[in-house]
Write a protein that holds these residues in place. Sequence first.
Motif, PDB file in Angstrom:
ATOM      1  N   ALA A  69       9.157  11.093  -4.224  1.00 28.26           N
ATOM      2  CA  ALA A  69       9.289  10.129  -5.323  1.00 28.26           C
ATOM      3  C   ALA A  69      10.763   9.891  -5.631  1.00 28.26           C
ATOM      4  CB  ALA A  69       8.568  10.632  -6.567  1.00 28.26           C
ATOM      5  N   GLY A  70      11.556  10.962  -5.595  1.00 33.48           N
ATOM      6  CA  GLY A  70      12.991  10.810  -5.827  1.00 33.48           C
ATOM      7  C   GLY A  70      13.636   9.919  -4.799  1.00 33.48           C
ATOM      8  N   ALA A  71      13.221  10.074  -3.542  1.00 32.17           N
ATOM      9  CA  ALA A  71      13.766   9.218  -2.488  1.00 32.17           C
ATOM     10  C   ALA A  71      13.286   7.781  -2.641  1.00 32.17           C
ATOM     11  CB  ALA A  71      13.346   9.759  -1.122  1.00 32.17           C
ATOM     12  N   ALA A  72      12.010   7.606  -2.976  1.00 29.94           N
ATOM     13  CA  ALA A  72      11.420   6.267  -3.048  1.00 29.94           C
ATOM     14  C   ALA A  72      12.114   5.394  -4.092  1.00 29.94           C
ATOM     15  CB  ALA A  72       9.933   6.369  -3.361  1.00 29.94           C
ATOM     16  N   LYS A  73      12.490   5.991  -5.194  1.00 29.01           N
ATOM     17  CA  LYS A  73      13.080   5.218  -6.293  1.00 29.01           C
ATOM     18  C   LYS A  73      14.456   4.654  -5.948  1.00 29.01           C
ATOM     19  CE  LYS A  73      10.635   7.924  -9.804  1.00 29.01           C
ATOM     20  NZ  LYS A  73      10.772   8.952 -10.862  1.00 29.01           N
ATOM     21  N   SER A  74      15.099   5.194  -4.919  1.00 25.28           N
ATOM     22  CA  SER A  74      16.470   4.772  -4.595  1.00 25.28           C
ATOM     23  C   SER A  74      16.586   4.092  -3.231  1.00 25.28           C
ATOM     24  CB  SER A  74      17.402   5.995  -4.626  1.00 25.28           C
ATOM     25  OG  SER A  74      17.378   6.619  -5.897  1.00 25.28           O
ATOM     26  N   ILE A  75      15.468   3.811  -2.590  1.00 23.18           N
ATOM     27  CA  ILE A  75      15.505   3.161  -1.274  1.00 23.18           C
ATOM     28  C   ILE A  75      16.090   1.761  -1.404  1.00 23.18           C
ATOM     29  CG2 ILE A  75      14.059   2.190   0.565  1.00 23.18           C
ATOM     30  CD1 ILE A  75      12.143   4.555   0.094  1.00 23.18           C
TER      31      ILE A  75
ATOM     32  N   THR B  93       0.864  -1.177   0.000  1.00 25.82           N
ATOM     33  CA  THR B  93       0.000   0.000   0.000  1.00 25.82           C
ATOM     34  C   THR B  93       0.909   1.237   0.000  1.00 25.82           C
ATOM     35  OG1 THR B  93      -0.186  -0.106   2.432  1.00 25.82           O
ATOM     36  CG2 THR B  93      -1.886  -1.207   1.135  1.00 25.82           C
ATOM     37  N   ASP B  94       1.186   1.794   1.155  1.00 21.61           N
ATOM     38  CA  ASP B  94       2.018   2.987   1.225  1.00 21.61           C
ATOM     39  C   ASP B  94       3.438   2.659   1.668  1.00 21.61           C
ATOM     40  OD1 ASP B  94       0.969   2.254   3.754  1.00 21.61           O
ATOM     41  OD2 ASP B  94       1.631   4.165   4.565  1.00 21.61           O
ATOM     42  N   ILE B  95       4.309   3.634   1.578  1.00 22.43           N
ATOM     43  CA  ILE B  95       5.679   3.558   2.078  1.00 22.43           C
ATOM     44  C   ILE B  95       5.995   4.869   2.795  1.00 22.43           C
ATOM     45  CG2 ILE B  95       6.492   1.946   0.318  1.00 22.43           C
ATOM     46  CD1 ILE B  95       7.681   4.341  -1.183  1.00 22.43           C
ATOM     47  N   GLY B  96       7.186   4.947   3.392  1.00 25.15           N
ATOM     48  CA  GLY B  96       7.578   6.166   4.093  1.00 25.15           C
ATOM     49  C   GLY B  96       8.947   6.663   3.665  1.00 25.15           C
ATOM     50  N   PRO B  97       9.080   7.129   2.396  1.00 25.45           N
ATOM     51  CA  PRO B  97      10.380   7.650   1.956  1.00 25.45           C
ATOM     52  C   PRO B  97      10.812   8.835   2.809  1.00 25.45           C
ATOM     53  CG  PRO B  97       8.652   8.246   0.407  1.00 25.45           C
ATOM     54  CD  PRO B  97       8.047   7.276   1.365  1.00 25.45           C
ATOM     55  N   MET B  98      12.118   8.972   2.968  1.00 24.65           N
ATOM     56  CA  MET B  98      12.686   9.904   3.935  1.00 24.65           C
ATOM     57  C   MET B  98      13.111  11.231   3.317  1.00 24.65           C
ATOM     58  SD  MET B  98      13.289   9.661   7.240  1.00 24.65           S
ATOM     59  CE  MET B  98      13.505   7.901   7.447  1.00 24.65           C
ATOM     60  N   ALA B  99      12.876  12.301   4.060  1.00 26.32           N
ATOM     61  CA  ALA B  99      13.412  13.628   3.756  1.00 26.32           C
ATOM     62  C   ALA B  99      13.874  14.233   5.077  1.00 26.32           C
ATOM     63  CB  ALA B  99      12.346  14.500   3.098  1.00 26.32           C
ATOM     64  N   ILE B 100      14.263  15.495   5.055  1.00 28.31           N
ATOM     65  CA  ILE B 100      14.531  16.250   6.283  1.00 28.31           C
ATOM     66  C   ILE B 100      13.578  17.430   6.307  1.00 28.31           C
ATOM     67  CG2 ILE B 100      16.180  17.635   7.593  1.00 28.31           C
ATOM     68  CD1 ILE B 100      17.010  14.762   7.570  1.00 28.31           C
ATOM     69  N   CYS B 101      12.790  17.544   7.360  1.00 27.65           N
ATOM     70  CA  CYS B 101      11.937  18.714   7.554  1.00 27.65           C
ATOM     71  C   CYS B 101      12.680  19.693   8.463  1.00 27.65           C
ATOM     72  CB  CYS B 101      10.603  18.304   8.170  1.00 27.65           C
ATOM     73  SG  CYS B 101       9.570  17.303   7.076  1.00 27.65           S
TER      74      CYS B 101
ATOM     75  N   PHE C 146       4.238  23.732   4.150  1.00 25.32           N
ATOM     76  CA  PHE C 146       5.698  23.633   4.104  1.00 25.32           C
ATOM     77  C   PHE C 146       6.268  24.483   2.969  1.00 25.32           C
ATOM     78  CE2 PHE C 146       4.403  20.045   6.574  1.00 25.32           C
ATOM     79  CZ  PHE C 146       5.447  19.765   7.442  1.00 25.32           C
ATOM     80  N   ASN C 147       5.826  25.753   2.897  1.00 25.13           N
ATOM     81  CA  ASN C 147       6.343  26.681   1.884  1.00 25.13           C
ATOM     82  C   ASN C 147       6.151  26.151   0.463  1.00 25.13           C
ATOM     83  OD1 ASN C 147       7.344  29.087   3.131  1.00 25.13           O
ATOM     84  ND2 ASN C 147       9.001  27.872   4.039  1.00 25.13           N
ATOM     85  N   ASN C 148       5.037  25.463   0.241  1.00 24.42           N
ATOM     86  CA  ASN C 148       4.750  24.887  -1.074  1.00 24.42           C
ATOM     87  C   ASN C 148       5.855  23.956  -1.562  1.00 24.42           C
ATOM     88  OD1 ASN C 148       2.148  25.991  -1.668  1.00 24.42           O
ATOM     89  ND2 ASN C 148       3.130  27.975  -2.009  1.00 24.42           N
ATOM     90  N   ALA C 149       6.437  23.230  -0.643  1.00 22.39           N
ATOM     91  CA  ALA C 149       7.481  22.262  -1.014  1.00 22.39           C
ATOM     92  C   ALA C 149       6.908  21.250  -2.002  1.00 22.39           C
ATOM     93  CB  ALA C 149       7.996  21.547   0.229  1.00 22.39           C
ATOM     94  N   PRO C 150       7.659  20.912  -3.054  1.00 28.79           N
ATOM     95  CA  PRO C 150       7.193  19.930  -4.042  1.00 28.79           C
ATOM     96  C   PRO C 150       7.325  18.511  -3.494  1.00 28.79           C
ATOM     97  CG  PRO C 150       9.401  20.661  -4.602  1.00 28.79           C
ATOM     98  CD  PRO C 150       8.973  21.480  -3.403  1.00 28.79           C
ATOM     99  N   ILE C 151       6.416  18.151  -2.614  1.00 27.78           N
ATOM    100  CA  ILE C 151       6.560  16.893  -1.881  1.00 27.78           C
ATOM    101  C   ILE C 151       6.474  15.669  -2.775  1.00 27.78           C
ATOM    102  CG2 ILE C 151       5.789  17.873   0.298  1.00 27.78           C
ATOM    103  CD1 ILE C 151       3.035  16.615  -0.235  1.00 27.78           C
ATOM    104  N   GLY C 152       5.681  15.745  -3.840  1.00 25.93           N
ATOM    105  CA  GLY C 152       5.617  14.617  -4.760  1.00 25.93           C
ATOM    106  C   GLY C 152       6.973  14.338  -5.378  1.00 25.93           C
ATOM    107  N   GLU C 153       7.615  15.389  -5.838  1.00 28.62           N
ATOM    108  CA  GLU C 153       8.939  15.268  -6.459  1.00 28.62           C
ATOM    109  C   GLU C 153       9.990  14.797  -5.455  1.00 28.62           C
ATOM    110  OE1 GLU C 153      12.269  18.489  -7.967  1.00 28.62           O
ATOM    111  OE2 GLU C 153      10.159  18.870  -8.449  1.00 28.62           O
ATOM    112  N   ILE C 154       9.995  15.382  -4.270  1.00 24.44           N
ATOM    113  CA  ILE C 154      11.009  15.047  -3.256  1.00 24.44           C
ATOM    114  C   ILE C 154      10.888  13.598  -2.804  1.00 24.44           C
ATOM    115  CG2 ILE C 154      11.755  15.497  -0.879  1.00 24.44           C
ATOM    116  CD1 ILE C 154      11.015  18.465  -1.375  1.00 24.44           C
TER     117      ILE C 154
END
Length: 447
Positions: A393-399, A164-172, A383-391
């Motif tokens: 998705a980029g992380a998810a592809k390399s987990i 179903t879902d995943i939890g790709p990582m960023a830094i807030c 979050f200052n209109n952060a492009p969360i889909g892009e951020i």
Amino acid sequence: MGTTTKSHRHRSRRTAAVALAAVAALGASLLAGCSSDSGNTSSPGSSGGKGKTTITVGTFGVFGYKQAGLYDEYEKAHTNITIKENVIERNDTYYPQLLTHLAAGSGLSDIQAIEVGNINEVVTTQAAKFEDLSKASGVDKANFLPWKWAQATTADNKTVALGTDIGPMAICYRTDLFKKAGLPTDRTKVGALWAGDWSKYIDAGKTYKKTAPKGTTFMDSAAGLYQAVSNSSSERYYDTGGNVIYKTSPGVKTAWDLAMEASTGGLTGKLKLFDKAWDQAFANGKFASLPCPSWMLGYIQEKSGDSGKGKWDVAAAPKPANWGGSFIGVPSAGKNKAEAVKLAAWLTAPEQQAKVFAKQASFPSAPGAYDLPAVKDAKHAYFNNAPIGEIFAGAAKSIPTLVIGPKDQQIYTAITDVGILQVEQQGKTPAQGWAAAVKEINNALDQ
């Protein structure tokens, strides 16, 4: 999803940013949660009436299927089907009940959710009690991230559940606190501070500490850092042969050492994740950053409140990692297996995962969803209109494909809630904290 709460957001052309504003709290080590949908429950295997078949879906917390309108959509396209959701608030209550029902071969919903921390145990000990979804019509292995598919697949290639879902990582991070400390605030420049190496995140913390706004720390806790770093390796507590290796694991050593460096170096707020004091620290702006899986955005928004809007932003993490996620499977003892398999395949297809993300912010495990507008163009106003889909998705592809063992959750909890907390809150040395964690793990593993 996990032993906690789940929250996140859709509408056809409404941005995820707007939908995300309605988020509920999320909790503990993983993405699902404590919010329940108590008005939408039924007994497993109940009749839909008027010749209809009722498909029951057993979940813990809010999975977003009802909230995103997926049940209604499916029922309209399949007029012989009625869908009822059986919700148990917490996974630590839900999962033991699931095991009991599997052992008895009764009391099961037609579809059952499985949290990522439990998926290895299900695959290794309960696989015979689930349908093989790899052979189901409408299911395409290529629709799922390889590591997500692998987590729910046995050694002889039986897939017991679909991601179903995943939890790709960023830094807030808080742009206001970064600015006061002389650090960059632009998300691209912030991500460049620590790109490729978690130790650079510590270095940024040391820079922050030199001119930190009074009463603040660089990050919230050593435990969150430990989780993020350890999850960015391929082997952590177990190796591919199923052997317990946490004492010699390079991933665990790196994560522990960095967590201890952050804690003893005064970079953390010495907080326990999902504790009341942690929530209050969000509201009071007491720390400047934290490792942030996709589902954490809703939690931050709720706990920081209106006063935090526009002060938070999202940057890429030093290395890709996953924190959280779930699956759905079809028990072989269910009363409506054929129809349940069809529904499970449909609910986890890229198009449906994108709709759940837009409504609930549960990030898809289907990469085919990443190019759909609901994900690709998603921005978060808070979050200052952060492009969360892009951020994300980029992380998810390399987990990396992280090896998960049957006692993963117990080992993790011992290290964070015993070992790290003894250092953070009781003044113990890192060596003493590690020894306490090992003792707790030995008890959990009956060693």
